[in-house]
Design a protein around this motif. Structure first.
Motif, PDB file in Angstrom:
ATOM      1  N   GLU A  87      53.547  47.173  54.755  1.00 56.36           N
ATOM      2  CA  GLU A  87      53.579  45.926  54.229  1.00 56.36           C
ATOM      3  C   GLU A  87      53.789  45.091  53.414  1.00 56.36           C
ATOM      4  N   ALA A  88      52.377  45.216  52.869  1.00 58.22           N
ATOM      5  CA  ALA A  88      51.863  44.411  51.764  1.00 58.22           C
ATOM      6  C   ALA A  88      53.039  44.486  50.220  1.00 58.22           C
ATOM      7  N   GLY A  89      52.503  42.979  49.695  1.00 60.83           N
ATOM      8  CA  GLY A  89      52.997  42.919  48.302  1.00 60.83           C
ATOM      9  C   GLY A  89      52.223  43.345  46.992  1.00 60.83           C
ATOM     10  N   TYR A  90      52.435  43.328  46.418  1.00 59.18           N
ATOM     11  CA  TYR A  90      52.320  43.733  45.415  1.00 59.18           C
ATOM     12  C   TYR A  90      50.348  42.293  45.078  1.00 59.18           C
ATOM     13  N   PHE A  91      50.531  41.531  45.023  1.00 57.20           N
ATOM     14  CA  PHE A  91      49.543  40.276  45.117  1.00 57.20           C
ATOM     15  C   PHE A  91      48.359  40.676  45.877  1.00 57.20           C
ATOM     16  N   ASP A  92      49.329  41.125  47.014  1.00 53.08           N
ATOM     17  CA  ASP A  92      47.837  41.391  48.632  1.00 53.08           C
ATOM     18  C   ASP A  92      47.210  42.465  47.933  1.00 53.08           C
ATOM     19  N   ASN A  93      45.635  42.093  48.601  1.00 49.92           N
ATOM     20  CA  ASN A  93      44.621  43.365  49.261  1.00 49.92           C
ATOM     21  C   ASN A  93      43.998  43.250  48.498  1.00 49.92           C
ATOM     22  N   TRP A  94      44.280  42.170  47.437  1.00 49.18           N
ATOM     23  CA  TRP A  94      43.556  42.247  46.295  1.00 49.18           C
ATOM     24  C   TRP A  94      41.615  42.096  46.176  1.00 49.18           C
ATOM     25  N   LYS A  95      41.045  42.344  45.647  1.00 47.12           N
ATOM     26  CA  LYS A  95      39.442  42.293  46.415  1.00 47.12           C
ATOM     27  C   LYS A  95      38.907  42.595  45.135  1.00 47.12           C
ATOM     28  N   GLY A  96      37.541  41.473  45.240  1.00 49.55           N
ATOM     29  CA  GLY A  96      37.352  41.838  43.301  1.00 49.55           C
ATOM     30  C   GLY A  96      36.121  41.107  43.337  1.00 49.55           C
ATOM     31  N   ARG A  97      35.321  40.840  41.764  1.00 48.30           N
ATOM     32  CA  ARG A  97      33.924  40.705  41.832  1.00 48.30           C
ATOM     33  C   ARG A  97      33.576  40.109  40.357  1.00 48.30           C
ATOM     34  N   GLY A  98      33.636  38.827  39.991  1.00 47.64           N
ATOM     35  CA  GLY A  98      33.088  37.858  39.165  1.00 47.64           C
ATOM     36  C   GLY A  98      31.525  38.134  38.712  1.00 47.64           C
ATOM     37  N   GLN A  99      30.676  37.989  37.768  1.00 45.60           N
ATOM     38  CA  GLN A  99      29.930  37.769  37.216  1.00 45.60           C
ATOM     39  C   GLN A  99      29.718  37.011  35.814  1.00 45.60           C
ATOM     40  N   LEU A 100      28.310  36.220  35.460  1.00 44.18           N
ATOM     41  CA  LEU A 100      28.391  36.002  34.781  1.00 44.18           C
ATOM     42  C   LEU A 100      26.653  35.068  34.773  1.00 44.18           C
ATOM     43  N   GLY A 101      26.523  35.989  33.300  1.00 40.55           N
ATOM     44  CA  GLY A 101      24.602  35.619  33.033  1.00 40.55           C
ATOM     45  C   GLY A 101      24.756  36.037  31.652  1.00 40.55           C
ATOM     46  N   ALA A 102      23.065  36.548  31.480  1.00 47.27           N
ATOM     47  CA  ALA A 102      23.018  36.867  29.937  1.00 47.27           C
ATOM     48  C   ALA A 102      22.450  38.391  30.194  1.00 47.27           C
ATOM     49  N   SER A 103      23.089  37.925  28.447  1.00 46.19           N
ATOM     50  CA  SER A 103      22.894  40.306  28.228  1.00 46.19           C
ATOM     51  C   SER A 103      21.684  39.743  27.019  1.00 46.19           C
ATOM     52  N   HIS A 104      20.960  41.287  26.802  1.00 45.89           N
ATOM     53  CA  HIS A 104      19.959  41.615  25.566  1.00 45.89           C
ATOM     54  C   HIS A 104      20.445  42.317  24.813  1.00 45.89           C
TER      55      HIS A 104
END
Length: 301
Positions: A87-104
Motif C-alpha cells: 500500500e505504500a507510495g514511492y515517498f513512503d518508507n524511506w530510511k536514511g543517515r546523514g553525516q557531517l565531519g572531517a576527513s584526511h
C-alpha cells in the motif's frame, strides 16, 4: 474361574482405549507463553531461538505448542509487513543517515577536508532503492582546492529474500586524482550470500559502461563490475560495515570503505571510516593509490 474370565473380558475394552489414546501434552504455563510471544514479536531470530530452546527444555511435552506460537506470530508479522509495503507510495518508507565531519586524504594529495554524506534506502514489496553520496571539500588560503564527490543510485528487483537483479548509476569527481568527471552505468545480478543473525553479506556482478573525463583526455570503456556489501552488528549500539566496488576493463578501479558506526544517544552517533581508492592506470604523474580517513557525526532518520 468363570468369574476371573468375565473380569478379564471387562478390562479388555479399557486397555484398548488407553492404548489408542495419546498422552496429553503438557500445558504451557502462561508466563512461558508470554515470554515466547514477546520474543516472536521482536522478529529477532537469534533472540527467538534462545527463548524457544529454553522454553522447550523446561516444558517437556509442549514443544509443538511453542513452535505453533512462533509460527503463527511470524506469519502474522509477515502478512502485516507485506500489506503495508503493497500500500505504500514511492515517498513512503524511506530510511536514511546523514553525516557531517572531517576527513584526511593521502596519496595524490595530503590534505584535510570537510565531509558531507547521505545514505537513503527504501524497501518495497519487490523493489529496493538505494541512494548514497559523500562529498569532501577543502579551500585553504594557499588556493589548494580539493573537491571529491562520489554518489550513486541503485534500483534492485527482489526475486526472493536472497536473489535480486540491480541497475546502478554513479557519478564521481576527484580533482586530485585527475578525474574531472566520471559516469558509470551498470546492471546485473545480486545474491545475499549470508543472512544470519547479526551478519548480512551481499555480492553483485554484471557489465558496466564508463565515461571518464581526465584532465588531459577522455576515456570511454566497457567494463565488468563486482561489488561486496557486508554489515555486521557487533552490539545493539555498534555496527561494522565494509563496502567494495571493482570495475575491470583495460585497467582496474577499486573503491573500498570500511566503517565503524556507534550510537551515542537517540538518533545521533559517530562514524569512523577508512576509504581506499585505487586506479591501475592513472593519468601520467599521478599515484595509483588514494586513501581517506573520515570522522563524522551521523544522524539516523
Amino acid at each position: 474361574m468363570m468369574r476371573m474370565w468375565e473380569d478379564s473380558m471387562r478390562l479388555i475394552p479399557i486397555a484398548v482405549l488407553l492404548a489408542a489414546t495419546p498422552a496429553l501434552a503438557a500445558e504451557l504455563p502462561q508466563p512461558v507463553r508470554d515470554l515466547v510471544e514477546a520474543a516472536a514479536q521482536t522478529g529477532d531470530k537469534a533472540k527467538i531461538d534462545v527463548v524457544v530452546a529454553l522454553a522447550k527444555q523446561t516444558n517437556k511435552g509442549a514443544e509443538a505448542e511453542i513452535d505453533k506460537i512462533v509460527a503463527d506470530i511470524t506469519a502474522a508479522r509477515a502478512a502485516e509487513r507485506e500489506s503495508k509495503l503493497a500500500e505504500a507510495g514511492y515517498f513512503d518508507n524511506w530510511k536514511g543517515r546523514g553525516q557531517l565531519g572531517a576527513s584526511h586524504s593521502t596519496g595524490n594529495s595530503e590534505i584535510s577536508s570537510v565531509t558531507f554524506g547521505l545514505n537513503l534506502q527504501r524497501e518495497g514489496l519487490a523493489w529496493r532503492h538505494r541512494l548514497d553520496a559523500v562529498v569532501d571539500v577543502t579551500n585553504n588560503r594557499k588556493g589548494n582546492d580539493q573537491e571529491r564527490i562520489l554518489t550513486g543510485y541503485q534500483l534492485d528487483y527482489k526475486f526472493s529474500d536472497r536473489v535480486y537483479s540491480w541497475g546502478r548509476f554513479e557519478y564521481e569527481r576527484n580533482r586530485e586524482a585527475g578525474i574531472k568527471r566520471r559516469f558509470a552505468e551498470s546492471a546485473g545480478l545480486g545474491w545475499r550470500a549470508i543472512q544470519q543473525g547479526p551478519l548480512k553479506w551481499d555480492l553483485e556482478a554484471g557489465p558496466a559502461l564508463r565515461q571518464t573525463l581526465f584532465k588531459t583526455y577522455t576515456e570511454n570503456s566497457f567494463a565488468g563490475r563486482g561489488a561486496s556489501r557486508l554489515a555486521l552488528r557487533l552490539s545493539d549500539a555498534t555496527q561494522f560495515t565494509n563496502d567494495t566496488a571493482i570495475f575491470v576493463d583495460d585497467a582496474a578501479t577499486i573503491n573500498n570503505t570500511a566503517a565503524l558506526t556507534s550510537k551515542m544517544f537517540g538518533a545521533l552517533g559517530t562514524r569512523i571510516s577508512y576509504n581506499l581508492g585505487w586506479e591501475e592506470d592513472p593519468p601520467a604523474g599521478l599515484k595509483r593509490l588514494d586513501t581517506t580517513t573520515r570522522v563524522t557525526l551521523v544522524y539516523d532518520f
